[in-house]
Motif scaffolding. Structure first.
Motif, PDB file in Angstrom:
ATOM      1  N   LYS A 108       0.835  -1.204   0.000  1.00 18.64           N
ATOM      2  CA  LYS A 108       0.000   0.000   0.000  1.00 18.64           C
ATOM      3  C   LYS A 108       0.873   1.258   0.000  1.00 18.64           C
ATOM      4  O   LYS A 108       0.622   2.203  -0.746  1.00 18.64           O
ATOM      5  CB  LYS A 108      -0.922  -0.035   1.216  1.00 18.64           C
ATOM      6  N   ASP A 135     -10.480  -7.603   4.995  1.00 20.02           N
ATOM      7  CA  ASP A 135     -11.509  -6.760   5.608  1.00 20.02           C
ATOM      8  C   ASP A 135     -10.893  -5.942   6.741  1.00 20.02           C
ATOM      9  O   ASP A 135     -11.152  -4.742   6.876  1.00 20.02           O
ATOM     10  CB  ASP A 135     -12.668  -7.603   6.138  1.00 20.02           C
ATOM     11  N   LYS A 136     -10.056  -6.581   7.556  1.00 20.89           N
ATOM     12  CA  LYS A 136      -9.400  -5.914   8.678  1.00 20.89           C
ATOM     13  C   LYS A 136      -8.438  -4.833   8.197  1.00 20.89           C
ATOM     14  O   LYS A 136      -8.260  -3.810   8.859  1.00 20.89           O
ATOM     15  CB  LYS A 136      -8.669  -6.952   9.526  1.00 20.89           C
ATOM     16  N   GLY A 138      -8.920  -2.894   5.818  1.00 20.24           N
ATOM     17  CA  GLY A 138      -9.666  -1.764   5.264  1.00 20.24           C
ATOM     18  C   GLY A 138      -9.975  -1.884   3.791  1.00 20.24           C
ATOM     19  O   GLY A 138     -10.332  -0.899   3.147  1.00 20.24           O
ATOM     20  N   ASP A 140     -12.049  -2.706   0.451  1.00 24.16           N
ATOM     21  CA  ASP A 140     -13.447  -2.663   0.036  1.00 24.16           C
ATOM     22  C   ASP A 140     -13.700  -3.806  -0.922  1.00 24.16           C
ATOM     23  O   ASP A 140     -12.983  -3.954  -1.913  1.00 24.16           O
ATOM     24  CB  ASP A 140     -13.771  -1.334  -0.665  1.00 24.16           C
TER      25      ASP A 140
END
Length: 157
Positions: A108, A135-136, A138, A140
């Protein structure tokens, strides 16, 4: 908990990286092992950082326990370059210890620093552990459906 450092893969990592990639391909995803020359060529391409980049998770004693691969491409909808995280793998013994989160953060961060409009990734529909992890982190969930085809097989009319 084992302390890991995340860094860009280097030439000296090739033997351990090959072993990790084979474990990922053969043991985890149960695909057939790629031909040695093809896997070696891919690793070298990624080390050149033109088509993508690999990050490795390294313990204090120099053992590689995970890797992540980004490929560089473009999005017509965004009219911009995007990064695709094609792989994120950590050996079983190190899962849940933070190496995956650090590898994800490296991908990222790299994407942000290099001006990529988006970082995308997919995981197998039955890989619930990975889905919970993303999911943890962040992520989508996309509304897009993924498809793939072998270009040498019949495609239908």
């Amino acid at each position: 908990m084992t302390q890991v450092t995340i860094r860009e893969a280097a030439m000296s990592d090739i033997p351990q990286l090959r072993t990790l990639m084979i474990a990922y391909i053969v043991d985890f995803y149960q695909y057939r092992q790629p031909e040695d020359d093809k896997l070696n060529a891919l690793i070298h391409e990624l080390l050149e950082q033109k088509i993508g980049i690999q990050f490795v998770a390294e313990t204090e004693d120099g053992t590689l326990v995970g890797f992540a691969t980004l490929y560089f491409t473009f999005s017509t909808l965004r009219a911009s370059k995007i990064a695709v995280m094609n792989d994120l793998f950590v050996v079983e013994a190190e899962r849940g210890q933070g190496a995956a989160a650090k590898l994800f953060a490296a991908c990222k961060g790299y994407s942000a620093r290099h001006g990529y409009a988006n970082l995308t990734w997919t995981t197998a529909p039955d890989n619930l552990r990975a889905q919970a992890f993303y999911d943890k982190m962040g992520g989508d969930r996309s509304n897009w459906q993924s498809y793939s085809a072998n270009p040498t097989s019949g495609m239908g009319d």
